[in-house]
Scaffold this motif. Structure first.
Motif, mmCIF file in Angstrom:
data_model
loop_
_atom_site.group_PDB
_atom_site.id
_atom_site.type_symbol
_atom_site.label_atom_id
_atom_site.label_comp_id
_atom_site.label_asym_id
_atom_site.label_seq_id
_atom_site.Cartn_x
_atom_site.Cartn_y
_atom_site.Cartn_z
ATOM 1 N N GLY A 204 -16.098 -69.448 18.055
ATOM 2 C CA GLY A 204 -14.789 -69.714 18.627
ATOM 3 C C GLY A 204 -14.536 -71.210 18.707
ATOM 4 O O GLY A 204 -15.188 -72.020 18.042
ATOM 5 N N GLU A 205 -13.578 -71.591 19.545
ATOM 6 C CA GLU A 205 -13.219 -72.992 19.724
ATOM 7 C C GLU A 205 -13.858 -73.511 21.014
ATOM 8 O O GLU A 205 -13.661 -72.946 22.090
ATOM 9 C CB GLU A 205 -11.704 -73.156 19.800
ATOM 10 N N ALA B 165 -15.201 -69.391 13.528
ATOM 11 C CA ALA B 165 -14.310 -68.680 14.448
ATOM 12 C C ALA B 165 -14.958 -67.402 14.965
ATOM 13 O O ALA B 165 -14.852 -67.062 16.144
ATOM 14 C CB ALA B 165 -12.994 -68.370 13.748
#
Length: 323
Positions: A134-135, A130
């Motif tokens: 991140g995504e 994360a």
């Protein structure tokens, strides 16, 4: 870092000749990970993107060149390891006319990154994933162009040719730019951090991260790149470097030494630990041979991540050979 409040691009954009700029993506540390922006006749393309956290810098670099976001025709990925491709989907959301250009073995991971993200979390854990990546944002399939060997696309009339270059990864290609007589090499020609520069000039170390290192394929890919008699190499790690033949020779000498010691340690019970120690010795010996006077402490810190990943990659290769 906000998309709407971009940083000062003078801090991380390095304009070169031939309409090419190096953008420091900010991943890990300064001068570690680059995206390259190509501008030709008012049209633009990025080669590699860094991570989601890099996107504000990439967009700021575009504005620095006086270009609107709809001037970007292509986002090109050398391969889909996340330090090269992690920000592609988010970047594409801000580029209405752009097509994502990616190796066919990597395209599915950009269209549906769920499996790729699961693998990253398995290796790094949810918290680090994360923080650092991140995504991943999926890219619509109708905005993706899968390459093939010798594919040519045109950027504002400027041809860019793709060459399938396995060795570091099966989903890796390099991009030939005739205008600068340079190759955008991703990780095929290794890693040349500016901090490793020696009195003899640019210093390269191999990149054999898991899971698709192939010694013989890498040799063939490097030889193919040299056949074009390039003047420049544009490395994601890091930036434009000259004397491609010297870089290639230094790279392959170290690769061959790594393979030799890997074979010697193939069945050792403490193989990974011994591979790391041996690889560090190979890299340090080459740095000292080239006149580096940096302290062991600093060099070990600069090399630590690559030593770990390279040992993992050679270990996977050795295990595949046993099967």
């Amino acid at each position: 870092m906000s998309i709407d409040s971009p940083p000062d691009p003078r801090q991380f954009v390095q304009p070169l000749d031939h309409g090419i700029s190096v953008i420091d993506t900010g991943f890990v540390r300064e001068l570690f990970d680059a995206s390259h922006l190509i501008v030709a006749n008012g049209r633009a393309a990025y080669v590699d993107t860094g991570t989601n956290n890099s996107v504000p810098r990439l967009l700021a670099a575009l504005a620095f060149h006086g270009l609107d976001r709809d001037a970007v025709d292509y986002v090109i990925l050398t391969h889909v390891h996340l330090d090269h491709a992690g920000g592609a989907g988010l970047l594409m959301q801000h580029l209405p006319n752009a097509t994502l250009v990616v190796h066919p073995r990597g395209a599915r991971h950009m269209i549906d990154p769920a499996k790729l993200m699961a693998g990253v979390r398995a290796v790094y854990g949810a918290d680090v994933t994360a923080r650092d990546y991140g995504e991943l944002v999926p890219v619509a399939a109708d905005r993706v162009l899968e390459t093939h060997d010798d594919l040519v696309i045109e950027l504002g009339g400027r041809p860019l040719r793709f060459a399938d270059t396995p060795g570091h990864a099966l989903h890796h290609h390099c991009i030939w730019d005739e205008a600068s007589r340079g190759w955008f090499t991703g990780d095929t020609l290794g890693i040349a951090y500016p901090a490793l520069t020696t009195p003899l000039g640019t210093h390269v170390i191999p990149a054999t991260a898991p899971v698709q290192f192939d010694w013989q394929a890498l040799h063939a890919s490097v030889e193919r790149i040299l056949q074009s008699q390039p003047k420049l190499l544009y490395l994601t790690h890091y930036g434009a470097v000259g004397e491609p033949e010297n870089i290639a020779a230094q790279l392959l000498t170290q690769i061959d030494a790594m393979v030799k010691v890997g074979r010697e340690l193939a069945t050792a019970p403490d193989r990974h630990t011994r591979l790391k120690a041996a690889f560090q010795d190979i890299y340090m010996s080459e740095l000292r041979r080239c006149g580096s006077s940096d302290s062991d402490e600093n060099l070990h810190a600069l090399l630590a991540t690559d030593v770990e990943l390279n040992a993992q990659g050679v270990g996977v290769w050795l295990d595949k050979k046993k099967q």
